[in-house]
Design a protein around this motif. Structure first.
Motif, short mmCIF file in Angstrom:
data_model
loop_
_atom_site.label_atom_id
_atom_site.label_comp_id
_atom_site.label_asym_id
_atom_site.label_seq_id
_atom_site.Cartn_x
_atom_site.Cartn_y
_atom_site.Cartn_z
N SER A 86 -10.93 10.24 -5.89
CA SER A 86 -9.71 10.00 -5.11
C SER A 86 -8.89 8.87 -5.74
O SER A 86 -9.42 8.02 -6.47
CB SER A 86 -10.06 9.65 -3.67
OG SER A 86 -10.81 8.46 -3.61
N HIS A 87 -7.60 8.87 -5.43
CA HIS A 87 -6.70 7.84 -5.95
C HIS A 87 -5.47 7.79 -5.06
O HIS A 87 -5.20 8.73 -4.29
CB HIS A 87 -6.30 8.16 -7.40
CG HIS A 87 -5.65 9.51 -7.56
ND1 HIS A 87 -4.34 9.75 -7.25
CD2 HIS A 87 -6.16 10.70 -7.99
CE1 HIS A 87 -4.04 11.01 -7.49
NE2 HIS A 87 -5.13 11.62 -7.93
N PRO A 88 -4.67 6.73 -5.13
CA PRO A 88 -3.44 6.66 -4.32
C PRO A 88 -2.47 7.80 -4.68
O PRO A 88 -2.60 8.44 -5.72
CB PRO A 88 -2.84 5.30 -4.70
CG PRO A 88 -4.01 4.50 -5.18
CD PRO A 88 -4.92 5.48 -5.86
N ALA A 89 -1.50 8.02 -3.82
CA ALA A 89 -0.52 9.09 -4.04
C ALA A 89 0.34 8.78 -5.26
O ALA A 89 0.64 7.61 -5.55
CB ALA A 89 0.35 9.26 -2.81
N TYR A 90 0.75 9.83 -5.96
CA TYR A 90 1.66 9.66 -7.08
C TYR A 90 3.07 9.38 -6.56
O TYR A 90 3.42 9.73 -5.43
CB TYR A 90 1.67 10.92 -7.95
CG TYR A 90 0.37 11.17 -8.68
CD1 TYR A 90 -0.09 10.29 -9.64
CD2 TYR A 90 -0.39 12.31 -8.40
CE1 TYR A 90 -1.28 10.52 -10.32
CE2 TYR A 90 -1.58 12.56 -9.08
CZ TYR A 90 -2.02 11.65 -10.03
OH TYR A 90 -3.20 11.88 -10.70
N ASN A 91 3.89 8.79 -7.41
CA ASN A 91 5.25 8.44 -6.98
C ASN A 91 6.29 9.52 -7.31
O ASN A 91 7.49 9.30 -7.14
CB ASN A 91 5.68 7.10 -7.59
CG ASN A 91 5.68 7.10 -9.11
OD1 ASN A 91 5.30 8.09 -9.74
ND2 ASN A 91 6.10 5.99 -9.71
N SER A 92 5.83 10.68 -7.79
CA SER A 92 6.75 11.80 -8.01
C SER A 92 5.99 13.10 -7.80
O SER A 92 4.76 13.13 -7.80
CB SER A 92 7.36 11.76 -9.42
OG SER A 92 6.36 12.01 -10.40
N ASP A 93 6.74 14.19 -7.64
CA ASP A 93 6.13 15.50 -7.42
C ASP A 93 6.90 16.55 -8.21
O ASP A 93 8.04 16.86 -7.85
CB ASP A 93 6.14 15.84 -5.92
CG ASP A 93 5.48 17.18 -5.62
OD1 ASP A 93 4.62 17.60 -6.42
OD2 ASP A 93 5.84 17.80 -4.60
N PRO A 94 6.34 17.09 -9.29
CA PRO A 94 5.02 16.80 -9.87
C PRO A 94 4.95 15.36 -10.41
O PRO A 94 5.98 14.75 -10.69
CB PRO A 94 4.92 17.81 -11.02
CG PRO A 94 5.97 18.83 -10.77
CD PRO A 94 7.06 18.13 -10.03
N PRO A 95 3.74 14.86 -10.59
CA PRO A 95 3.59 13.50 -11.12
C PRO A 95 4.02 13.40 -12.58
O PRO A 95 3.93 14.38 -13.33
CB PRO A 95 2.09 13.23 -10.95
CG PRO A 95 1.45 14.57 -10.91
CD PRO A 95 2.44 15.49 -10.27
N THR A 96 4.46 12.22 -12.95
CA THR A 96 4.92 11.98 -14.33
C THR A 96 4.17 10.82 -14.98
O THR A 96 4.60 10.28 -15.99
CB THR A 96 6.43 11.68 -14.35
OG1 THR A 96 6.69 10.58 -13.47
CG2 THR A 96 7.23 12.89 -13.89
N GLY A 97 3.06 10.45 -14.40
CA GLY A 97 2.25 9.36 -14.94
C GLY A 97 1.27 8.90 -13.88
O GLY A 97 1.38 9.27 -12.71
N GLY A 98 0.30 8.09 -14.30
CA GLY A 98 -0.66 7.56 -13.34
C GLY A 98 -2.08 8.02 -13.63
O GLY A 98 -2.43 8.38 -14.75
N TRP A 99 -2.90 8.02 -12.59
CA TRP A 99 -4.32 8.33 -12.70
C TRP A 99 -4.52 9.74 -13.29
O TRP A 99 -3.87 10.69 -12.87
CB TRP A 99 -4.97 8.26 -11.32
CG TRP A 99 -4.80 6.93 -10.67
CD1 TRP A 99 -5.65 5.86 -10.73
CD2 TRP A 99 -3.69 6.51 -9.86
NE1 TRP A 99 -5.14 4.80 -10.02
CE2 TRP A 99 -3.94 5.17 -9.48
CE3 TRP A 99 -2.51 7.12 -9.44
CZ2 TRP A 99 -3.07 4.44 -8.68
CZ3 TRP A 99 -1.64 6.40 -8.65
CH2 TRP A 99 -1.91 5.08 -8.27
N HIS A 100 -5.45 9.87 -14.23
CA HIS A 100 -5.66 11.18 -14.84
C HIS A 100 -7.08 11.33 -15.38
O HIS A 100 -7.79 10.35 -15.60
CB HIS A 100 -4.64 11.44 -15.95
CG HIS A 100 -4.64 10.41 -17.04
ND1 HIS A 100 -3.93 9.24 -16.95
CD2 HIS A 100 -5.25 10.39 -18.26
CE1 HIS A 100 -4.08 8.53 -18.06
NE2 HIS A 100 -4.90 9.21 -18.87
N TYR A 101 -7.47 12.60 -15.57
CA TYR A 101 -8.79 12.92 -16.08
C TYR A 101 -8.87 12.69 -17.59
O TYR A 101 -7.85 12.61 -18.28
CB TYR A 101 -9.15 14.37 -15.77
CG TYR A 101 -9.24 14.70 -14.30
CD1 TYR A 101 -9.48 13.71 -13.35
CD2 TYR A 101 -9.10 16.02 -13.85
CE1 TYR A 101 -9.57 14.01 -12.00
CE2 TYR A 101 -9.19 16.33 -12.50
CZ TYR A 101 -9.42 15.32 -11.57
OH TYR A 101 -9.51 15.63 -10.24
#
Length: 213
Positions: A86-101
Protein backbone atom coordinates in the motif's frame (compact mmCIF):
# COMPACT_ATOMS: atom_id res chain seq x y z
CA UNK A 1 79.67 78.62 -21.34
CA UNK A 2 79.43 76.57 -18.16
CA UNK A 3 76.18 78.27 -17.36
CA UNK A 4 74.80 77.34 -20.79
CA UNK A 5 75.93 73.71 -20.36
CA UNK A 6 74.32 73.56 -16.95
CA UNK A 7 71.09 74.89 -18.39
CA UNK A 8 71.19 72.33 -21.19
CA UNK A 9 71.77 69.53 -18.69
CA UNK A 10 68.94 70.82 -16.55
CA UNK A 11 66.61 70.98 -19.55
CA UNK A 12 67.64 67.46 -20.58
CA UNK A 13 67.02 66.19 -17.06
CA UNK A 14 63.62 67.86 -16.99
CA UNK A 15 62.75 66.35 -20.36
CA UNK A 16 63.88 62.89 -19.23
CA UNK A 17 61.89 63.26 -16.03
CA UNK A 18 58.87 64.38 -18.03
CA UNK A 19 59.19 61.38 -20.34
CA UNK A 20 59.43 59.03 -17.36
CA UNK A 21 56.37 60.61 -15.80
CA UNK A 22 54.48 60.27 -19.07
CA UNK A 23 55.48 56.60 -19.33
CA UNK A 24 54.44 56.04 -15.72
CA UNK A 25 51.07 57.69 -16.37
CA UNK A 26 50.57 55.60 -19.51
CA UNK A 27 51.54 52.41 -17.66
CA UNK A 28 49.16 53.28 -14.82
CA UNK A 29 46.40 53.94 -17.35
CA UNK A 30 47.04 50.57 -19.00
CA UNK A 31 46.92 48.85 -15.60
CA UNK A 32 43.64 50.58 -14.74
CA UNK A 33 42.21 49.61 -18.13
CA UNK A 34 43.33 46.00 -17.67
CA UNK A 35 41.88 45.91 -14.16
CA UNK A 36 38.62 47.38 -15.43
CA UNK A 37 38.43 44.76 -18.19
CA UNK A 38 38.94 41.98 -15.65
CA UNK A 39 36.26 43.47 -13.42
CA UNK A 40 33.83 43.65 -16.35
CA UNK A 41 34.58 40.04 -17.35
CA UNK A 42 34.02 38.83 -13.79
CA UNK A 43 30.82 40.86 -13.49
CA UNK A 44 29.48 39.38 -16.73
CA UNK A 45 30.48 35.87 -15.64
CA UNK A 46 28.81 36.25 -12.24
CA UNK A 47 25.69 37.67 -13.88
CA UNK A 48 25.59 34.76 -16.36
CA UNK A 49 25.90 32.22 -13.54
CA UNK A 50 23.16 33.98 -11.60
CA UNK A 51 20.86 33.97 -14.63
CA UNK A 52 21.48 30.26 -15.29
CA UNK A 53 20.73 29.38 -11.66
CA UNK A 54 17.68 31.63 -11.60
CA UNK A 55 16.23 30.26 -14.84
CA UNK A 56 16.94 26.67 -13.79
CA UNK A 57 15.27 27.13 -10.43
CA UNK A 58 12.32 28.85 -12.08
CA UNK A 59 11.92 26.00 -14.55
CA UNK A 60 12.09 23.45 -11.74
CA UNK A 61 9.33 25.18 -9.82
CA UNK A 62 6.99 26.13 -12.65
CA UNK A 63 7.56 23.38 -15.24
CA UNK A 64 5.21 24.95 -17.78
CA UNK A 65 3.85 22.32 -20.22
CA UNK A 66 4.65 22.94 -23.88
CA UNK A 67 1.10 22.01 -24.90
CA UNK A 68 -1.67 24.09 -23.34
CA UNK A 69 -3.82 20.97 -22.87
CA UNK A 70 -1.10 19.21 -20.88
CA UNK A 71 -1.00 19.10 -17.11
CA UNK A 72 2.09 19.07 -14.93
CA UNK A 73 2.24 17.08 -11.68
CA UNK A 74 5.44 17.17 -9.65
CA UNK A 75 6.59 13.62 -8.92
CA UNK A 76 5.81 12.73 -5.32
CA UNK A 77 8.90 10.53 -5.13
CA UNK A 78 10.77 7.76 -6.95
CA UNK A 79 10.40 5.10 -4.27
CA UNK A 80 10.33 1.39 -5.09
CA UNK A 81 7.71 -0.69 -3.29
CA UNK A 82 6.89 -4.38 -3.16
CA UNK A 83 4.13 -5.75 -5.38
CA UNK A 84 0.81 -5.21 -3.62
CA UNK A 85 2.28 -2.87 -1.00
CA UNK A 86 0.00 0.00 0.00
CA UNK A 87 1.00 3.63 -0.50
CA UNK A 88 -0.60 7.12 -0.39
CA UNK A 89 -2.81 8.24 -3.27
CA UNK A 90 -1.16 9.52 -6.43
CA UNK A 91 -1.56 13.19 -7.31
CA UNK A 92 -2.80 12.53 -10.86
CA UNK A 93 -5.00 10.02 -12.69
CA UNK A 94 -3.35 8.21 -14.40
CA UNK A 95 -0.28 8.72 -12.20
CA UNK A 96 2.79 10.43 -13.65
CA UNK A 97 5.30 9.60 -10.94
CA UNK A 98 5.65 8.27 -7.42
CA UNK A 99 5.69 4.85 -5.79
CA UNK A 100 6.36 2.01 -8.24
CA UNK A 101 7.31 -1.64 -8.57
CA UNK A 102 10.81 -2.85 -9.40
CA UNK A 103 9.85 -4.35 -12.77
CA UNK A 104 8.57 -2.15 -15.64
CA UNK A 105 6.40 -3.37 -18.52
CA UNK A 106 8.06 -4.34 -21.79
CA UNK A 107 7.46 -1.52 -24.28
CA UNK A 108 4.79 -2.32 -26.86
CA UNK A 109 1.06 -2.41 -27.51
CA UNK A 110 -1.25 -4.41 -25.24
CA UNK A 111 -4.96 -5.11 -25.05
CA UNK A 112 -4.84 -5.74 -21.31
CA UNK A 113 -4.25 -3.78 -18.12
CA UNK A 114 -1.21 -3.56 -15.86
CA UNK A 115 -0.90 -2.11 -12.36
CA UNK A 116 -0.26 1.63 -12.34
CA UNK A 117 2.70 0.96 -10.07
CA UNK A 118 4.36 -1.07 -12.81
CA UNK A 119 3.76 1.49 -15.56
CA UNK A 120 5.19 4.30 -13.42
CA UNK A 121 8.53 2.53 -13.61
CA UNK A 122 8.26 2.84 -17.40
CA UNK A 123 7.69 6.58 -17.03
CA UNK A 124 10.78 6.83 -14.84
CA UNK A 125 12.72 5.27 -17.74
CA UNK A 126 11.49 7.98 -20.10
CA UNK A 127 8.60 6.04 -21.65
CA UNK A 128 5.29 7.53 -22.75
CA UNK A 129 2.28 5.52 -21.60
CA UNK A 130 -0.78 5.61 -23.85
CA UNK A 131 -3.80 4.25 -21.98
CA UNK A 132 -7.33 3.86 -23.26
CA UNK A 133 -10.67 2.65 -21.94
CA UNK A 134 -12.49 -0.37 -23.32
CA UNK A 135 -15.29 1.84 -24.66
CA UNK A 136 -12.92 3.53 -27.13
CA UNK A 137 -13.91 2.56 -30.68
CA UNK A 138 -11.64 0.21 -32.62
CA UNK A 139 -10.78 2.78 -35.28
CA UNK A 140 -9.42 5.13 -32.61
CA UNK A 141 -7.50 2.30 -30.97
CA UNK A 142 -5.82 1.52 -34.29
CA UNK A 143 -4.93 5.19 -34.80
CA UNK A 144 -3.19 5.19 -31.42
CA UNK A 145 -1.51 1.87 -32.21
CA UNK A 146 -0.19 3.26 -35.51
CA UNK A 147 1.28 6.27 -33.70
CA UNK A 148 2.86 3.96 -31.11
CA UNK A 149 4.40 1.86 -33.89
CA UNK A 150 5.75 4.96 -35.63
CA UNK A 151 7.75 5.84 -32.51
CA UNK A 152 8.43 2.29 -31.31
CA UNK A 153 10.91 2.37 -28.46
CA UNK A 154 9.91 3.89 -25.13
CA UNK A 155 6.18 3.64 -25.93
CA UNK A 156 3.76 1.42 -24.03
CA UNK A 157 0.05 1.31 -24.86
CA UNK A 158 -2.42 -0.47 -22.58
CA UNK A 159 -6.02 -0.69 -21.51
CA UNK A 160 -6.89 1.21 -18.32
CA UNK A 161 -10.46 1.00 -17.07
CA UNK A 162 -9.91 3.64 -14.35
CA UNK A 163 -9.32 6.47 -16.84
CA UNK A 164 -11.78 9.34 -16.43
CA UNK A 165 -11.37 10.11 -20.15
CA UNK A 166 -11.27 7.61 -22.99
CA UNK A 167 -7.60 8.31 -23.72
CA UNK A 168 -4.71 9.46 -21.54
CA UNK A 169 -1.06 10.03 -22.39
CA UNK A 170 1.33 10.01 -19.45
CA UNK A 171 5.04 10.66 -19.14
CA UNK A 172 7.13 11.44 -16.08
CA UNK A 173 5.29 14.41 -14.47
CA UNK A 174 3.14 15.23 -17.52
CA UNK A 175 -0.38 14.19 -18.51
CA UNK A 176 -2.59 14.77 -21.54
CA UNK A 177 -6.21 13.60 -21.59
CA UNK A 178 -8.67 13.38 -24.47
CA UNK A 179 -11.87 11.60 -25.48
CA UNK A 180 -11.09 11.45 -29.19
CA UNK A 181 -7.78 10.88 -30.91
CA UNK A 182 -5.96 14.14 -31.61
CA UNK A 183 -3.09 12.85 -33.72
CA UNK A 184 -1.20 16.16 -33.79
CA UNK A 185 -1.38 16.61 -30.00
CA UNK A 186 -0.46 12.96 -29.42
CA UNK A 187 2.60 13.20 -31.66
CA UNK A 188 3.63 16.48 -30.05
CA UNK A 189 3.31 15.05 -26.54
CA UNK A 190 5.44 12.02 -27.42
CA UNK A 191 8.10 14.14 -29.14
CA UNK A 192 8.25 16.49 -26.15
CA UNK A 193 8.45 13.88 -23.39
CA UNK A 194 9.71 10.55 -24.69
CA UNK A 195 13.19 9.80 -23.39
CA UNK A 196 13.05 12.53 -20.74
CA UNK A 197 12.48 10.58 -17.56
CA UNK A 198 14.91 10.74 -14.64
CA UNK A 199 16.36 7.36 -15.71
CA UNK A 200 16.69 7.08 -19.48
CA UNK A 201 17.42 3.38 -19.79
CA UNK A 202 18.02 1.97 -23.29
CA UNK A 203 14.82 0.36 -24.58
CA UNK A 204 14.41 -2.49 -27.04
CA UNK A 205 11.91 -5.23 -27.88
CA UNK A 206 8.92 -3.04 -28.75
CA UNK A 207 6.19 -4.99 -30.54
CA UNK A 208 2.45 -5.43 -30.79
CA UNK A 209 1.55 -7.90 -28.04
CA UNK A 210 -2.21 -7.80 -28.60
CA UNK A 211 -3.93 -11.17 -28.76
CA UNK A 212 -6.69 -9.85 -31.02
CA UNK A 213 -6.12 -7.25 -33.75
Amino acid sequence: MDSENNQNQLDAAKEAFSRREQKNREAAARRRKKTLKKAVVWAVLILAIFLVVFISSKNETTQEPTNSAEQFFAAQNRDHIKVGESHPAYNSDPPTGGWHYDQPVQSGIYDKEFPDEQLIHNLEHGHVWISYRADLDQESIEKLADIAKDFGSKIVMTLRSKNDTKIALASWEYLLKMDTVDEAATNEFIKDHRGRGPENIVDFGFKDFRTTK
